[in-house]
Design an enzyme around this catalytic site. Structure first.
Site, PDB file in Angstrom:
ATOM      1  N   ASP A 185       0.728  -1.190   0.043  1.00  9.38           N
ATOM      2  CA  ASP A 185      -0.187  -0.035  -0.101  1.00  9.38           C
ATOM      3  C   ASP A 185       0.947   1.237   0.007  1.00  9.38           C
ATOM      4  OD1 ASP A 185      -2.883  -1.291   0.894  1.00  9.38           O
ATOM      5  OD2 ASP A 185      -1.316  -2.393   1.572  1.00  9.38           O
ATOM      6  N   HIS A 200     -10.195  -2.683   7.504  1.00  6.63           N
ATOM      7  CA  HIS A 200     -11.011  -3.752   6.751  1.00  6.63           C
ATOM      8  C   HIS A 200     -11.435  -5.033   7.295  1.00  6.63           C
ATOM      9  CE1 HIS A 200     -10.670  -1.300   3.340  1.00  6.63           C
ATOM     10  NE2 HIS A 200      -9.355  -1.201   3.375  1.00  6.63           N
ATOM     11  N   HIS A 232      -3.120  -9.696  -1.230  1.00  6.02           N
ATOM     12  CA  HIS A 232      -3.262  -8.281  -0.979  1.00  6.02           C
ATOM     13  C   HIS A 232      -4.157  -8.377   0.440  1.00  6.02           C
ATOM     14  CE1 HIS A 232      -3.951  -4.068  -0.886  1.00  6.02           C
ATOM     15  NE2 HIS A 232      -4.910  -4.158  -0.918  1.00  6.02           N
TER      16      HIS A 232
END
Length: 310
Positions: free
Chosen positions: A28, A202, A193
């Site tokens: 990221d 998340h 990922h």
């Protein structure tokens, strides 16, 4: 009808002459140096030199906000080539795609044209890096997440090569399972990922818990490494020796954005920028998490018995 297939390409990357292997893990990150991306890159260079790393692993979301527009997009050089300039980082980079990469021209990142611009770059959907001592299985996790197909939140995703989604995933899981089962490597590492387990923004990825995790548990995987949540974390699996390691703090971090810290399986969580290093030998794995100033925040050491073959 042509069914989407996910044949796993294999790349040999030999260990050092002493049999050890070292690499950095970053996720990221691609923001043209902003949000401390350049500072993290500098510290990676320092640690990379100290460990004499063999390569770098990128856990995806390589270019923000929406991947690359084409293989001529200047963001490639502005967010990668011009940022990771340290001598120790001039090694092969092995990358997977993240959900943000799928919002652009996903195939641009897979293009050999980028390798002509910067020979370090190697990004494929799913593939294997084999160093004998360790096998690293890179898995394309974005197509697993139903929400990107049903509720894309105003984003368009580049699903070329993925459809039909169900058969793509079925084939991919079959390939991963077979490759893991046949692996004789001392260390088995899977990179994707999306997190399988995370206390970050998340959180857990239910589709991966249901479909991928049982395969990892059944095939003696040591580590699952991911990005997606912009943090650093270490969570233990409660049903197997797998350690879940998140390294998604390459640039923009989400301070204070976490689900719950009262999980018994949580060993470490940090909500700032940083990266991770891995050093493997025949008997030991030494993994360290660093912050933006290069300070070691957390260390994980695992040992394996040396079994002699009869």
């Amino acid at each position: 009808m042509l069914h989407a297939s996910a044949e796993l390409q294999r790349f040999e990357h030999s260990s050092k002459s002493d049999g050890s292997l070292s690499f950095l893990v970053l996720g990221d990150w691609g923001r043209r140096g902003a949000y401390n991306q350049s500072e993290v890159a500098f510290q990676m260079g320092e640690v990379g030199e100290k460990l004499d790393i063999d390569f770098v692993v990128s856990t995806g979301d390589n270019f923000y906000d929406n991947g690359l527009t084409s293989h001529h997009d200047s963001a490639f050089e502005e967010s990668f080539t011009n940022i990771y300039t340290a001598k120790s980082l001039q090694k092969q980079w092995y990358s997977v795609l993240g959900n943000h990469d799928y919002r652009g021209d996903a195939e641009a990142q897979l293009s050999p044209v980028l390798r002509e611009i910067d020979r370090r770059w190697l990004c494929l959907r799913s593939f294997i890096v084999d160093s004998e001592l360790a096998e690293i299985f890179f898995v394309d996790t974005t197509p697993f997440v139903e929400e990107y197909f049903s509720d894309s939140d105003g984003h368009s995703y580049d699903w070329r090569g993925i459809m039909p989604q169900k058969s793509y995933i079925t084939n991919l899981l079959k390939d991963v399972e077979l490759a893991l089962r046949e692996s004789t490597a001392k260390w088995k590492i899977v990179v994707g990922h999306h997190a399988i387990r995370s206390v970050g923004h998340h959180g857990d990825t239910q589709e991966l818990i249901k479909q991928l995790l049982p395969i990892l548990q059944a095939n003696n995987v040591d580590f699952y490494m991911n990005g997606h949540d912009h943090c650093l974390e270490h969570i233990s699996d409660t049903q197997s020796p797998i350690q879940f390691l998140t390294s998604g703090a390459g640039s923009k971090a989400w301070r204070g954005d976490l689900k719950k810290l009262n999980r018994g399986d949580l060993k470490f969580f940090y909500d700032g920028q940083g990266f991770m290093s891995v050093k493997l030998t025949q008997t030991d794995a030494n993994i360290e998490f660093y912050d933006v100033s290069g300070k070691v925040l957390h260390r994980l050491t695992t040992s394996k018995q040396l079994y002699t073959s009869m």
